[in-house]
Design an enzyme around this catalytic site. Structure first.
Site, PDB file in Angstrom:
ATOM      1  N   GLY A  25     -39.786   6.856  14.829  1.00 27.56           N
ATOM      2  CA  GLY A  25     -40.574   5.853  14.129  1.00 27.56           C
ATOM      3  C   GLY A  25     -40.286   4.466  14.685  1.00 27.56           C
ATOM      4  O   GLY A  25     -39.368   4.286  15.497  1.00 27.56           O
ATOM      5  N   ASN A  26     -41.067   3.498  14.259  1.00 27.33           N
ATOM      6  CA  ASN A  26     -40.878   2.123  14.734  1.00 27.33           C
ATOM      7  C   ASN A  26     -41.567   1.134  13.803  1.00 27.33           C
ATOM      8  O   ASN A  26     -42.448   1.507  13.029  1.00 27.33           O
ATOM      9  CB  ASN A  26     -41.360   1.968  16.189  1.00 27.33           C
ATOM     10  CG  ASN A  26     -42.451   2.940  16.542  1.00 27.33           C
ATOM     11  OD1 ASN A  26     -43.589   2.763  16.122  1.00 27.33           O
ATOM     12  ND2 ASN A  26     -42.096   4.013  17.257  1.00 27.33           N
ATOM     13  N   SER A  41     -36.238   0.891  21.740  1.00 30.46           N
ATOM     14  CA  SER A  41     -36.318   2.312  22.066  1.00 30.46           C
ATOM     15  C   SER A  41     -34.916   2.921  22.028  1.00 30.46           C
ATOM     16  O   SER A  41     -33.965   2.341  22.564  1.00 30.46           O
ATOM     17  CB  SER A  41     -36.927   2.449  23.468  1.00 30.46           C
ATOM     18  OG  SER A  41     -36.903   3.777  23.881  1.00 30.46           O
ATOM     19  N   GLY A  42     -34.801   4.064  21.366  1.00 35.23           N
ATOM     20  CA  GLY A  42     -33.596   4.885  21.496  1.00 35.23           C
ATOM     21  C   GLY A  42     -32.336   4.427  20.779  1.00 35.23           C
ATOM     22  O   GLY A  42     -31.260   4.953  21.055  1.00 35.23           O
ATOM     23  N   SER A  70     -39.735  -0.375  21.768  1.00 32.28           N
ATOM     24  CA  SER A  70     -40.130   0.984  21.368  1.00 32.28           C
ATOM     25  C   SER A  70     -41.131   1.600  22.341  1.00 32.28           C
ATOM     26  O   SER A  70     -42.016   0.915  22.861  1.00 32.28           O
ATOM     27  CB  SER A  70     -40.771   0.895  19.978  1.00 32.28           C
ATOM     28  OG  SER A  70     -41.505   2.063  19.718  1.00 32.28           O
ATOM     29  N   SER A  71     -41.014   2.907  22.542  1.00 33.22           N
ATOM     30  CA  SER A  71     -41.960   3.606  23.435  1.00 33.22           C
ATOM     31  C   SER A  71     -43.380   3.566  22.873  1.00 33.22           C
ATOM     32  O   SER A  71     -44.345   3.790  23.594  1.00 33.22           O
ATOM     33  CB  SER A  71     -41.521   5.058  23.636  1.00 33.22           C
ATOM     34  OG  SER A  71     -41.486   5.712  22.387  1.00 33.22           O
ATOM     35  N   GLU A  72     -43.516   3.273  21.564  1.00 33.49           N
ATOM     36  CA  GLU A  72     -44.856   3.175  20.973  1.00 33.49           C
ATOM     37  C   GLU A  72     -45.411   1.748  21.003  1.00 33.49           C
ATOM     38  O   GLU A  72     -46.398   1.456  20.325  1.00 33.49           O
ATOM     39  CB  GLU A  72     -44.847   3.696  19.526  1.00 33.49           C
ATOM     40  CG  GLU A  72     -44.606   5.187  19.376  1.00 33.49           C
ATOM     41  CD  GLU A  72     -45.750   6.072  19.910  1.00 33.49           C
ATOM     42  OE1 GLU A  72     -46.697   5.539  20.521  1.00 33.49           O
ATOM     43  OE2 GLU A  72     -45.662   7.292  19.718  1.00 33.49           O
ATOM     44  N   HIS A  91     -44.474   2.730  11.532  1.00 30.51           N
ATOM     45  CA  HIS A  91     -44.783   4.099  11.966  1.00 30.51           C
ATOM     46  C   HIS A  91     -43.590   4.983  11.632  1.00 30.51           C
ATOM     47  O   HIS A  91     -42.460   4.662  12.009  1.00 30.51           O
ATOM     48  CB  HIS A  91     -45.070   4.110  13.472  1.00 30.51           C
ATOM     49  CG  HIS A  91     -45.082   5.486  14.063  1.00 30.51           C
ATOM     50  ND1 HIS A  91     -45.849   6.508  13.551  1.00 30.51           N
ATOM     51  CD2 HIS A  91     -44.413   6.023  15.109  1.00 30.51           C
ATOM     52  CE1 HIS A  91     -45.650   7.598  14.263  1.00 30.51           C
ATOM     53  NE2 HIS A  91     -44.771   7.340  15.222  1.00 30.51           N
ATOM     54  N   HIS A  93     -42.142   9.293  10.789  1.00 32.85           N
ATOM     55  CA  HIS A  93     -42.379  10.738  10.867  1.00 32.85           C
ATOM     56  C   HIS A  93     -41.913  11.350   9.543  1.00 32.85           C
ATOM     57  O   HIS A  93     -41.272  12.388   9.531  1.00 32.85           O
ATOM     58  CB  HIS A  93     -41.596  11.365  12.017  1.00 32.85           C
ATOM     59  CG  HIS A  93     -42.004  10.893  13.381  1.00 32.85           C
ATOM     60  ND1 HIS A  93     -41.476  11.401  14.539  1.00 32.85           N
ATOM     61  CD2 HIS A  93     -42.907   9.959  13.784  1.00 32.85           C
ATOM     62  CE1 HIS A  93     -42.010  10.800  15.599  1.00 32.85           C
ATOM     63  NE2 HIS A  93     -42.875   9.904  15.158  1.00 32.85           N
TER      64      HIS A  93
HETATM   65 ZN    ZN Z   1     -43.855   8.704  16.453  1.00 32.02          ZN
END
Ligand code: ZN
Length: 207
Positions: A25-26, A41-42, A70-72, A91, A93
């Site tokens: 999530g982010n 990220s991570g 973030s990767s998103e 965002h 999960h």
């Molecule tokens: Zn996601």
């Protein structure tokens, strides 16, 4: 509160409320100048501190040296570019809502808070790969006047004119999904009639 502090506050809150685990999530927030603060990220939420929160421009380019955003980030920046009214994105999960996303089923309005804080039933955006701007485009296509949607086989995306509102929509999306699943064990869940949804929405809902 500056946008990096806002992002850190909400990131810690979604972690303590179990809407996310590990680094999944982010969270992001945009200020009036167009600068975006976003989770890195991570890095696990437990470990997160203010210096880890990254600032990027509207194209997603980092504005200072430090953590990788973030990767998103492409999904977040696409939404900010297309929707000047949106200033906060969450965002997750979260488990129950993600279950709805896996069966590609929208979450109906069975509780008044869904109408008040999301604006109606919670639709599902068709699957797009994570880390792409196409994921943001698919979400915007179904979001329209709602504050949250599901991302098929992925999770929850919530938006708002403030980050606080996006957080509330993400939290209520999970609660609505969980109540539906629990109610289904007890009997047949009943939806609120359309005219009652409209009444609540007219009284309480703002994007
Ligand atoms: Zn996601």
């Amino acid at each position: 509160m500056d946008i990096r502090t806002q992002v850190l506050t909400i990131a810690k809150r979604i972690y303590s409320n179990r809407l996310v685990i590990a680094s999944l999530g982010n969270v992001s927030c945009r200020d009036a100048s167009g600068t975006i603060a976003i989770t890195p990220s991570g890095i696990d939420y437990e470990e997160l501190s203010i210096q880890d929160i990254v600032t990027v421009d509207l194209q997603g380019t980092p504005m200072h040296q430090g953590c990788t955003p973030s990767s998103e980030t492409p999904m977040h920046t696409l939404i900010y570019r297309k929707r000047p009214d949106i200033s906060g994105i969450v965002h997750t999960h979260s488990l129950s809502a993600s279950a709805f996303s896996v069966v590609n089923q929208e979450i109906p309005v069975e509780m008044v808070e869904v109408a008040a804080h999301v604006g109606g039933s919670i639709p599902v955006a068709p699957y797009r790969p994570p880390g792409t701007k196409e994921l943001g485009e698919a979400a915007l296509d179904v979001l329209k006047d709602r504050r949250a949607c599901l991302l098929q086989n992925h999770g929850v995306l919530a938006v708002g004119t403030t980050l606080e509102k996006a957080y509330k929509a993400a939290a209520i999306t999970e609660i609505a999904a969980r109540i539906h699943i629990l109610a289904s064990v007890l009997g047949t869940p009943g939806e609120l009639p359309e005219h009652e949804v409209k009444k609540v929405r007219d009284l309480y809902f703002t994007l």
